[in-house]
Design a protein around this motif. Structure first.
Motif, short mmCIF file in Angstrom:
data_model
loop_
_atom_site.label_atom_id
_atom_site.label_comp_id
_atom_site.label_asym_id
_atom_site.label_seq_id
_atom_site.Cartn_x
_atom_site.Cartn_y
_atom_site.Cartn_z
N GLY A 67 0.79 -1.22 0.00
CA GLY A 67 0.00 0.00 0.00
C GLY A 67 0.83 1.28 0.00
O GLY A 67 0.28 2.37 0.16
N LEU A 68 2.14 1.15 -0.18
CA LEU A 68 2.98 2.34 -0.22
C LEU A 68 2.95 2.97 -1.60
O LEU A 68 2.86 2.28 -2.61
CB LEU A 68 4.43 1.98 0.12
N ASN A 69 3.04 4.29 -1.62
CA ASN A 69 3.17 5.02 -2.87
C ASN A 69 4.64 4.94 -3.26
O ASN A 69 5.48 5.61 -2.66
CB ASN A 69 2.72 6.46 -2.70
N THR A 70 4.98 4.15 -4.25
CA THR A 70 6.38 3.94 -4.60
C THR A 70 7.04 5.19 -5.17
O THR A 70 8.27 5.26 -5.22
CB THR A 70 6.54 2.76 -5.57
N GLU A 71 6.25 6.16 -5.57
CA GLU A 71 6.81 7.43 -6.01
C GLU A 71 7.42 8.19 -4.84
O GLU A 71 8.17 9.14 -5.03
CB GLU A 71 5.74 8.29 -6.69
N HIS A 72 7.12 7.77 -3.63
CA HIS A 72 7.64 8.42 -2.43
C HIS A 72 8.71 7.56 -1.76
O HIS A 72 8.94 7.67 -0.55
CB HIS A 72 6.50 8.73 -1.46
N VAL A 73 9.35 6.71 -2.55
CA VAL A 73 10.43 5.86 -2.07
C VAL A 73 11.67 6.13 -2.93
O VAL A 73 11.60 6.05 -4.16
CB VAL A 73 10.06 4.37 -2.16
N MET A 74 12.76 6.47 -2.28
CA MET A 74 14.03 6.67 -2.99
C MET A 74 14.99 5.55 -2.57
O MET A 74 15.06 5.21 -1.39
CB MET A 74 14.63 8.02 -2.62
N VAL A 75 15.69 5.00 -3.55
CA VAL A 75 16.67 3.95 -3.28
C VAL A 75 18.02 4.43 -3.77
O VAL A 75 18.15 4.95 -4.88
CB VAL A 75 16.29 2.63 -3.99
N CYS A 76 19.02 4.26 -2.94
CA CYS A 76 20.38 4.63 -3.29
C CYS A 76 21.29 3.43 -3.08
O CYS A 76 21.36 2.88 -1.98
CB CYS A 76 20.85 5.80 -2.41
N PHE A 77 21.94 3.00 -4.16
CA PHE A 77 22.92 1.93 -4.06
C PHE A 77 24.29 2.56 -3.80
O PHE A 77 24.67 3.51 -4.48
CB PHE A 77 23.00 1.13 -5.37
N LYS A 78 24.99 2.02 -2.83
CA LYS A 78 26.36 2.43 -2.56
C LYS A 78 27.21 1.18 -2.65
O LYS A 78 26.83 0.13 -2.12
CB LYS A 78 26.49 3.02 -1.16
N GLU A 79 28.34 1.29 -3.33
CA GLU A 79 29.18 0.11 -3.54
C GLU A 79 30.55 0.29 -2.91
O GLU A 79 31.11 1.39 -2.91
CB GLU A 79 29.32 -0.17 -5.03
#
Length: 126
Positions: free
Chosen positions: A98-110
């Motif tokens: 039920g989350l609005n995925t437009e309001h989710v930020m994902v950051c990959f760090k390597e």
């Protein structure tokens, strides 16, 4: 060994945060991370300490108190294809919650393998 950090505004329901972390872990496992390789943390910050733009870069609705920032620190070497698949799996799971995925930020760090010490100061990948 991914290290996942979920940053949210204070006073989010614990079940919501747990659901997000479970979804992240399922997506990581589907990408090849071992099931038992689970290291997650939640940072809950007040509005004064967690600031973000409401619409950057081109959202159709404002981010609000429900904004979630997911940082995944993992070893270098995964392809863009793997990252895109992980994101697709994750967004599908979050939408099902039920989350609005437009309001989710994902950051990959390597980072490289020699930067991980899992316990006792041992660098097992060197």
């Amino acid at each position: 060994m991914p290290l996942v950090t979920l940053t949210v505004r204070s006073h989010q329901p614990a079940a919501r945060n747990a659901g997000i972390l479970d979804a992240v872990h399922r997506a990581l496992v589907a990408s090849g991370v071992p099931e038992t390789d689970r290291f997650h943390r939640v940072l809950e910050l007040g509005a004064d300490n967690f600031r973000y733009d409401a619409r950057y870069p081109d959202l159709e609705s404002d981010r609000g108190e429900d904004f979630a920032l997911i940082e995944i620190l993992w070893s270098a070497g995964r392809s863009v294809k793997v990252k895109k698949k992980l994101l697709a799996d994750l967004m599908a799971s979050l939408a099902a919650l039920g989350l609005n995925t437009e309001h989710v930020m994902v950051c990959f760090k390597e980072t490289t393998w020699e930067n991980w010490s899992f316990a006792g100061g041992r660098l097992i990948h060197t």
